[in-house]
Design a protein around this motif. Structure first.
Motif, short mmCIF file in Angstrom:
data_model
loop_
_atom_site.label_atom_id
_atom_site.label_comp_id
_atom_site.label_asym_id
_atom_site.label_seq_id
_atom_site.Cartn_x
_atom_site.Cartn_y
_atom_site.Cartn_z
N VAL A 154 17.68 -2.34 8.01
CA VAL A 154 17.39 -3.67 7.48
C VAL A 154 16.39 -3.55 6.34
O VAL A 154 15.38 -2.84 6.45
N HIS A 155 16.67 -4.24 5.25
CA HIS A 155 15.77 -4.30 4.10
C HIS A 155 14.97 -5.59 4.23
O HIS A 155 15.53 -6.69 4.26
N THR A 156 13.65 -5.48 4.33
CA THR A 156 12.82 -6.65 4.65
C THR A 156 11.36 -6.40 4.27
O THR A 156 10.97 -5.25 4.05
N ASP A 157 10.57 -7.46 4.21
CA ASP A 157 9.12 -7.28 4.07
C ASP A 157 8.38 -7.86 5.28
O ASP A 157 7.20 -8.19 5.20
N ILE A 158 9.08 -7.95 6.41
CA ILE A 158 8.44 -8.46 7.62
C ILE A 158 7.36 -7.48 8.11
O ILE A 158 6.36 -7.89 8.70
N TYR A 159 7.55 -6.21 7.85
CA TYR A 159 6.50 -5.23 8.15
C TYR A 159 5.59 -5.16 6.93
O TYR A 159 5.86 -4.42 5.97
N ALA A 160 4.55 -5.97 6.96
CA ALA A 160 3.74 -6.18 5.77
C ALA A 160 2.26 -5.85 5.93
O ALA A 160 1.57 -5.61 4.94
N ILE A 161 1.75 -5.88 7.17
CA ILE A 161 0.33 -5.63 7.38
C ILE A 161 -0.01 -4.21 6.92
O ILE A 161 0.70 -3.26 7.23
N ASN A 162 -1.08 -4.09 6.15
CA ASN A 162 -1.56 -2.84 5.56
C ASN A 162 -1.05 -2.61 4.15
O ASN A 162 -1.43 -1.63 3.50
N TRP A 163 -0.17 -3.49 3.66
CA TRP A 163 0.34 -3.35 2.29
C TRP A 163 0.21 -4.70 1.58
O TRP A 163 0.14 -5.75 2.22
N PRO A 164 0.25 -4.69 0.23
CA PRO A 164 0.22 -5.95 -0.51
C PRO A 164 1.47 -6.78 -0.25
O PRO A 164 2.51 -6.23 0.14
N ASP A 184 3.83 -13.04 4.15
CA ASP A 184 2.48 -12.78 3.67
C ASP A 184 1.74 -11.93 4.70
O ASP A 184 1.55 -12.35 5.83
N PRO A 185 1.30 -10.72 4.31
CA PRO A 185 0.62 -9.87 5.29
C PRO A 185 -0.65 -10.49 5.87
O PRO A 185 -1.05 -10.16 6.98
N TYR A 186 -1.27 -11.41 5.12
CA TYR A 186 -2.50 -12.03 5.60
C TYR A 186 -2.23 -13.23 6.51
O TYR A 186 -3.12 -13.70 7.21
N ALA A 187 -0.98 -13.73 6.48
CA ALA A 187 -0.63 -14.89 7.31
C ALA A 187 0.07 -14.49 8.61
O ALA A 187 0.16 -15.29 9.54
N LEU A 188 0.56 -13.26 8.68
CA LEU A 188 1.26 -12.83 9.89
C LEU A 188 0.28 -12.76 11.07
O LEU A 188 -0.86 -12.33 10.90
N PRO A 189 0.73 -13.16 12.24
CA PRO A 189 -0.16 -13.13 13.41
C PRO A 189 -0.52 -11.70 13.80
O PRO A 189 0.28 -10.79 13.63
#
Length: 349
Positions: A230-240, A264-269
């Motif tokens: 899967v191509h996604t940005d759901i795994y975002a914490i630790n990256w911009p 948004d990595p800063y908005a993810l729980p």
């Protein structure tokens, strides 16, 4: 050793000083000294994945590589993902250790290229577009790695390697390595035919015995079939924000199917689902499971490229290099035999 090495003595092997035009990706976590040195010992070019690592860890890993091989290798860093103070310390450590080559990824940073070049080390730059390839070459990079959207882990561009590679190769003077979707010797031959001087592989080396990836991650790659990534940005914490990845489908990507992008990595729980040697791992973190990781591994970022469908067994890194080169040689022989057969048929008509 392959029977016919001549077609695989390329501009890339001459620049890097390796026997075979195969680079193992500097995967953060899995690509430690054991893997990098094994690839270099087998005739390829091993890369250490040292993003976000301390200077002390870099020194230790570089020393371990040097103790295991006298062949060339490199260290992979990601400036865009590293705090400036740590990045400066990482670079200082690598240059003081006289690392033969440095590989960078994501944004092109000319000042860093210049500094590494001034130290006498080679520079490899992984890019996802022609524009970034030209920027990296202009900055002084010795090798460009063209990453297609098929690649696993963080994915810079959005174009398939079959289109991106010839476009980049046609405009550059420095050697180009193809990355994304390649896990066979036939893939190496195809890359050479499209203008590359070699290949850069992650997924096929992630599953090797020497990789520091967790056995669960390795087995998921081996079990994968076409269409399982899967191509996604759901795994975002630790990256911009806006930093897509390619991972194996799991319960997290299934639940996020309606919003695979724009996260948004800063908005993810924040929800701790695992622990590794650095501490707790959040559910949407870009950290992948390593040998030392415990917890709910199924929900972690199981980085893998589309080539995972072609990786069907565990073997050593040396065996992977040997297989790739044997298959490449056999592919060339088969193409030549087909050409001769067609010529005979045409001549007799």
């Amino acid at each position: 050793m392959i029977a016919n090495a001549a077609p695989f003595d390329t501009e890339l092997t001459r620049v890097l000083g390796c026997r075979y035009p195969i680079l193992s990706a500097g995967m953060g976590g899995p690509a430690r000294a054991e893997l990098a040195s094994a690839v270099s010992n087998a005739g390829g070019f091993g890369l250490l994945g040292m993003v976000r690592e301390s200077p002390e860890t870099i020194a230790s890993e570089v020393a371990a590589v040097c103790a295991a091989t006298d062949r060339p290798f490199g260290v992979n860093l990601i400036p865009a993902r590293t705090k400036p103070e740590l990045l400066a310390a990482e670079l200082d450590a690598c240059l003081e250790l006289r690392v033969p080559a440095m590989c960078f990824f994501w944004d092109v940073v000319p000042d860093i290229v210049a500094r590494v070049k001034d130290s006498g080390a080679l520079v490899l730059y992984q890019v996802g577009s022609l524009e970034d390839a030209l920027r990296a070459e202009k900055a002084g990079a010795d090798v460009i790695i063209a990453q297609g959207v098929e690649a696993g882990g963080h994915v810079r561009g959005s174009t398939g390697i079959m289109t991106l590679l010839p476009e980049i190769a046609a405009h550059l003077r420095v050697p180009v390595a193809a990355s994304g979707g390649i896990a066979t010797g036939a893939g190496l031959v195809a890359a050479l035919a499209l203008g590359a001087s070699g290949i850069h592989c992650g997924t096929v080396f992630l599953t090797t015995h020497e990789s520091y990836a967790h056995d669960y991650h390795k087995q998921r790659v081996i079990d994968a079939r076409a269409g399982d990534t899967v191509h996604t940005d759901i795994y975002a914490i630790n990256w911009p924000a806006g930093s897509p990845v390619r991972v194996l489908a799991n319960s997290v990507t299934d639940a996020a199917s309606a919003h695979l992008f724009g996260n948004d990595p800063y908005a993810l729980p924040r929800e701790v689902i695992a622990h590794d040697e650095w501490g707790p791992v959040d559910k949407y973190s870009t950290i992948s499971p390593l040998r030392s990781t415990t917890g709910d591994l199924e929900k972690m970022a199981l980085f893998a490229g589309e080539s995972s469908a072609l990786v069907n067994e565990r073997m050593s890194a040396g065996e992977v290099v040997e297989r790739l080169m044997r298959e490449a040689d056999e592919t060339l022989d088969a193409l030549l035999a087909r050409r001769v057969k067609n010529a005979d048929i045409g001549g007799g008509s």
